[in-house]
Scaffold this motif. Sequence first.
Motif, PDB file in Angstrom:
ATOM      1  N   GLN A 297       0.828  -1.201   0.000  1.00 23.63           N
ATOM      2  CA  GLN A 297       0.000   0.000   0.000  1.00 23.63           C
ATOM      3  C   GLN A 297       0.867   1.257   0.000  1.00 23.63           C
ATOM      4  OE1 GLN A 297      -2.435  -0.687   3.480  1.00 23.63           O
ATOM      5  NE2 GLN A 297      -3.998  -1.810   2.331  1.00 23.63           N
ATOM      6  N   ALA A 298       1.931   1.252   0.782  1.00 24.63           N
ATOM      7  CA  ALA A 298       2.816   2.418   0.838  1.00 24.63           C
ATOM      8  C   ALA A 298       3.516   2.645  -0.501  1.00 24.63           C
ATOM      9  CB  ALA A 298       3.847   2.230   1.950  1.00 24.63           C
ATOM     10  N   ALA A 299       3.778   1.565  -1.226  1.00 21.28           N
ATOM     11  CA  ALA A 299       4.451   1.677  -2.520  1.00 21.28           C
ATOM     12  C   ALA A 299       3.485   1.985  -3.653  1.00 21.28           C
ATOM     13  CB  ALA A 299       5.203   0.383  -2.824  1.00 21.28           C
ATOM     14  N   GLY A 300       2.178   1.933  -3.377  1.00 20.21           N
ATOM     15  CA  GLY A 300       1.179   2.201  -4.400  1.00 20.21           C
ATOM     16  C   GLY A 300       1.102   1.119  -5.462  1.00 20.21           C
ATOM     17  N   LEU A 301       1.403  -0.130  -5.076  1.00 24.90           N
ATOM     18  CA  LEU A 301       1.361  -1.229  -6.032  1.00 24.90           C
ATOM     19  C   LEU A 301      -0.044  -1.800  -6.156  1.00 24.90           C
ATOM     20  CD1 LEU A 301       4.655  -3.118  -5.033  1.00 24.90           C
ATOM     21  CD2 LEU A 301       4.302  -1.485  -6.902  1.00 24.90           C
ATOM     22  N   ASP A 302      -0.237  -2.596  -7.187  1.00 29.81           N
ATOM     23  CA  ASP A 302      -1.530  -3.209  -7.480  1.00 29.81           C
ATOM     24  C   ASP A 302      -2.033  -3.983  -6.258  1.00 29.81           C
ATOM     25  OD1 ASP A 302      -3.701  -4.607  -8.474  1.00 29.81           O
ATOM     26  OD2 ASP A 302      -2.720  -5.144 -10.360  1.00 29.81           O
ATOM     27  N   GLU A 303      -3.252  -3.709  -5.829  1.00 29.65           N
ATOM     28  CA  GLU A 303      -3.791  -4.355  -4.636  1.00 29.65           C
ATOM     29  C   GLU A 303      -4.050  -5.847  -4.836  1.00 29.65           C
ATOM     30  OE1 GLU A 303      -8.551  -3.347  -5.297  1.00 29.65           O
ATOM     31  OE2 GLU A 303      -7.432  -2.408  -3.668  1.00 29.65           O
ATOM     32  N   ASP A 304      -4.036  -6.319  -6.083  1.00 30.79           N
ATOM     33  CA  ASP A 304      -4.225  -7.742  -6.338  1.00 30.79           C
ATOM     34  C   ASP A 304      -2.953  -8.545  -6.073  1.00 30.79           C
ATOM     35  OD1 ASP A 304      -6.929  -7.616  -7.145  1.00 30.79           O
ATOM     36  OD2 ASP A 304      -6.329  -6.871  -9.111  1.00 30.79           O
ATOM     37  N   LEU A 305      -1.829  -7.871  -5.909  1.00 30.00           N
ATOM     38  CA  LEU A 305      -0.585  -8.556  -5.583  1.00 30.00           C
ATOM     39  C   LEU A 305      -0.617  -8.984  -4.121  1.00 30.00           C
ATOM     40  CD1 LEU A 305       1.961  -6.143  -7.304  1.00 30.00           C
ATOM     41  CD2 LEU A 305       1.166  -8.356  -8.173  1.00 30.00           C
ATOM     42  N   ASP A 306      -0.198 -10.220  -3.861  1.00 30.18           N
ATOM     43  CA  ASP A 306      -0.141 -10.690  -2.480  1.00 30.18           C
ATOM     44  C   ASP A 306       1.245 -11.222  -2.168  1.00 30.18           C
ATOM     45  OD1 ASP A 306      -0.008 -13.198  -3.648  1.00 30.18           O
ATOM     46  OD2 ASP A 306      -2.063 -13.747  -3.171  1.00 30.18           O
ATOM     47  N   LEU A 307       1.433 -11.650  -0.931  1.00 33.87           N
ATOM     48  CA  LEU A 307       2.759 -12.082  -0.489  1.00 33.87           C
ATOM     49  C   LEU A 307       3.302 -13.205  -1.348  1.00 33.87           C
ATOM     50  CD1 LEU A 307       5.007 -11.875   1.684  1.00 33.87           C
ATOM     51  CD2 LEU A 307       3.768 -13.635   2.953  1.00 33.87           C
ATOM     52  N   HIS A 308       2.439 -14.116  -1.778  1.00 36.60           N
ATOM     53  CA  HIS A 308       2.899 -15.268  -2.570  1.00 36.60           C
ATOM     54  C   HIS A 308       3.485 -14.823  -3.906  1.00 36.60           C
ATOM     55  CE1 HIS A 308       3.091 -19.607  -2.736  1.00 36.60           C
ATOM     56  NE2 HIS A 308       2.642 -19.614  -3.970  1.00 36.60           N
ATOM     57  N   CYS A 309       3.150 -13.615  -4.329  1.00 38.35           N
ATOM     58  CA  CYS A 309       3.704 -13.107  -5.584  1.00 38.35           C
ATOM     59  C   CYS A 309       5.217 -12.923  -5.494  1.00 38.35           C
ATOM     60  CB  CYS A 309       3.042 -11.786  -5.967  1.00 38.35           C
ATOM     61  SG  CYS A 309       1.298 -11.956  -6.458  1.00 38.35           S
ATOM     62  N   LEU A 310       5.751 -12.761  -4.288  1.00 43.01           N
ATOM     63  CA  LEU A 310       7.198 -12.686  -4.148  1.00 43.01           C
ATOM     64  C   LEU A 310       7.840 -14.028  -4.511  1.00 43.01           C
ATOM     65  CD1 LEU A 310       7.832 -10.588  -0.914  1.00 43.01           C
ATOM     66  CD2 LEU A 310       8.188  -9.908  -3.292  1.00 43.01           C
ATOM     67  N   ARG A 311       7.161 -15.105  -4.209  1.00 44.72           N
ATOM     68  CA  ARG A 311       7.652 -16.437  -4.596  1.00 44.72           C
ATOM     69  C   ARG A 311       7.583 -16.597  -6.112  1.00 44.72           C
ATOM     70  NH1 ARG A 311       8.533 -21.700  -2.627  1.00 44.72           N
ATOM     71  NH2 ARG A 311       7.375 -23.376  -3.654  1.00 44.72           N
ATOM     72  N   HIS A 312       6.503 -16.121  -6.713  1.00 48.28           N
ATOM     73  CA  HIS A 312       6.408 -16.103  -8.177  1.00 48.28           C
ATOM     74  C   HIS A 312       7.576 -15.292  -8.759  1.00 48.28           C
ATOM     75  CE1 HIS A 312       2.022 -17.387  -8.851  1.00 48.28           C
ATOM     76  NE2 HIS A 312       2.240 -17.510  -7.554  1.00 48.28           N
ATOM     77  N   SER A 313       7.873 -14.167  -8.130  1.00 53.36           N
ATOM     78  CA  SER A 313       8.947 -13.299  -8.615  1.00 53.36           C
ATOM     79  C   SER A 313      10.293 -13.999  -8.530  1.00 53.36           C
ATOM     80  CB  SER A 313       8.979 -11.999  -7.805  1.00 53.36           C
ATOM     81  OG  SER A 313       7.714 -11.385  -7.784  1.00 53.36           O
ATOM     82  N   TYR A 314      10.534 -14.692  -7.431  1.00 47.71           N
ATOM     83  CA  TYR A 314      11.788 -15.411  -7.241  1.00 47.71           C
ATOM     84  C   TYR A 314      11.991 -16.439  -8.352  1.00 47.71           C
ATOM     85  CZ  TYR A 314      15.143 -18.582  -4.991  1.00 47.71           C
ATOM     86  OH  TYR A 314      16.229 -19.378  -4.714  1.00 47.71           O
ATOM     87  N   ILE A 315      10.960 -17.218  -8.635  1.00 45.55           N
ATOM     88  CA  ILE A 315      11.058 -18.242  -9.679  1.00 45.55           C
ATOM     89  C   ILE A 315      11.306 -17.603 -11.037  1.00 45.55           C
ATOM     90  CG2 ILE A 315       9.708 -19.976 -10.943  1.00 45.55           C
ATOM     91  CD1 ILE A 315       8.340 -20.636  -8.249  1.00 45.55           C
ATOM     92  N   THR A 316      10.565 -16.550 -11.323  1.00 50.58           N
ATOM     93  CA  THR A 316      10.717 -15.868 -12.607  1.00 50.58           C
ATOM     94  C   THR A 316      12.097 -15.263 -12.766  1.00 50.58           C
ATOM     95  OG1 THR A 316       8.348 -15.370 -12.709  1.00 50.58           O
ATOM     96  CG2 THR A 316       9.814 -13.989 -14.032  1.00 50.58           C
ATOM     97  N   HIS A 317      12.579 -14.618 -11.733  1.00 48.64           N
ATOM     98  CA  HIS A 317      13.856 -13.925 -11.829  1.00 48.64           C
ATOM     99  C   HIS A 317      15.031 -14.904 -11.869  1.00 48.64           C
ATOM    100  CE1 HIS A 317      11.723 -10.154 -10.061  1.00 48.64           C
ATOM    101  NE2 HIS A 317      11.381 -10.414 -11.309  1.00 48.64           N
ATOM    102  N   LEU A 318      14.943 -16.022 -11.151  1.00 55.00           N
ATOM    103  CA  LEU A 318      15.992 -17.039 -11.276  1.00 55.00           C
ATOM    104  C   LEU A 318      16.072 -17.550 -12.710  1.00 55.00           C
ATOM    105  CD1 LEU A 318      15.999 -19.416  -8.160  1.00 55.00           C
ATOM    106  CD2 LEU A 318      17.381 -17.394  -8.602  1.00 55.00           C
ATOM    107  N   THR A 319      14.912 -17.723 -13.317  1.00 54.62           N
ATOM    108  CA  THR A 319      14.883 -18.179 -14.709  1.00 54.62           C
ATOM    109  C   THR A 319      15.526 -17.140 -15.619  1.00 54.62           C
ATOM    110  OG1 THR A 319      12.848 -19.425 -14.278  1.00 54.62           O
ATOM    111  CG2 THR A 319      13.381 -18.964 -16.580  1.00 54.62           C
ATOM    112  N   GLU A 320      15.206 -15.873 -15.392  1.00 55.75           N
ATOM    113  CA  GLU A 320      15.781 -14.806 -16.215  1.00 55.75           C
ATOM    114  C   GLU A 320      17.274 -14.635 -15.958  1.00 55.75           C
ATOM    115  OE1 GLU A 320      11.807 -12.070 -16.909  1.00 55.75           O
ATOM    116  OE2 GLU A 320      13.351 -11.347 -15.536  1.00 55.75           O
ATOM    117  N   PHE A 321      17.729 -15.019 -14.775  1.00 54.48           N
ATOM    118  CA  PHE A 321      19.163 -14.977 -14.501  1.00 54.48           C
ATOM    119  C   PHE A 321      19.913 -16.080 -15.247  1.00 54.48           C
ATOM    120  CE2 PHE A 321      18.105 -13.145 -10.044  1.00 54.48           C
ATOM    121  CZ  PHE A 321      17.982 -11.874 -10.582  1.00 54.48           C
ATOM    122  N   GLY A 322      19.146 -17.057 -15.768  1.00 53.88           N
ATOM    123  CA  GLY A 322      19.769 -18.114 -16.555  1.00 53.88           C
ATOM    124  C   GLY A 322      19.928 -19.446 -15.849  1.00 53.88           C
TER     125      GLY A 322
END
Length: 368
Positions: A297-322
């Motif tokens: 909320q303080a960052a003004g991000l999409d309210e549909d994002l939840d804590l589990h999205c950080l896990r989604h981000s981790y998986i996605t970013h590891l993949t993008e790191f190669g």
Amino acid sequence: MSTHALGSAKLVLAQNVVHIDPAPAVFEAMKEGWARQQSARFLRAASITPRLRLIERFGEFTGQYPWQWTPAEGEAFIAHLRGGAKPIQMSTARTYEVTIGLFIEYLMDSRYGWTEVCGERFGEGPQAVFHEGNSVLHTIEYEGDPRRRPLDYDEVQALFDAADARPAKIRGQGRKGVLAALRDAAVLKTIYAYGTRRTESSRVDLVDFRRNRKAPRFGNYGSLMVRFGKASKGAPAKRRTVLTVPEMDWVVGVLQEWLSEIRPHFAPGRHPALWVTERVGRLSPRSINEAFVNARQAAGLDEDLDLHCLRHSYITHLTEFGYPARFVQEQVGHSHASTTAIYMGVSNEYRNKLLEASMKARLGEDWE
């Protein structure tokens, strides 16, 4: 020794007792028998109790007893839950159908004797409520909320910046909670850096961080032992070791600061938990979730994002790191690669890089 199956009618129904109103008594005995049968399969109370509650809800909705339930009642129940102001998701509807179906299968199993009891006392017996013709088909691999997605790098940074700014804001307002805000910022960063779930994160102890002899530069934070991973039904918690990756090496400084400068102010004594509260208890999954919501909320991000999205981000970013798909799968503790793939949402830039590399490999440097 009894020769009856655990959960059978003969074991849970009071013998030689004439009930004034037998129907409710038999229904209660059915639920008790099903609970015993599930316990014998090593299912935990946390799994059994919600199932029984659903059976009670279904009974209240129909105003009937299990030996009276028909497919029409099942269809009406799901239709009711799928309508209204807060309709349930398709995956939830399927879970409900499966649960009710398991209860009916238990009642119809001849080893437990319920069909015989119902026939003798009520003149009718249980029948299948959901079948192939009226149940939700599992037609696609992922049916979660499509609004749940990985955060991109800018959103992750915005989330962390907002979390880092909260302590100063709280201090400026003269309110309590500065230490908690400092802790919450460290929690969110660590969750992202290791791709852990909120319950896994809550259960991390100090001893769960280990050295990795292949990566000595990370010191005591070369790996994280997750001892309370998400369990399969009827199985104990899964364990896995998450290695600290170079792209997330900044988390070492976060953890060192937390352990040496912030955590001691909580006066945790000998408490084993990594994340502790002001009352020297273990930080709960709910509190971790609230930390994410406050920062989002303080960052003004999409309210549909939840804590589990950080896990989604981790998986996605590891993949993008190669990192190879198998490595990513092991890091997050998925049994199947298809599950890991569901979490992934790589960027267009990453896909274009793959396309460019493929074209160069096939057509040479002058492919453009």
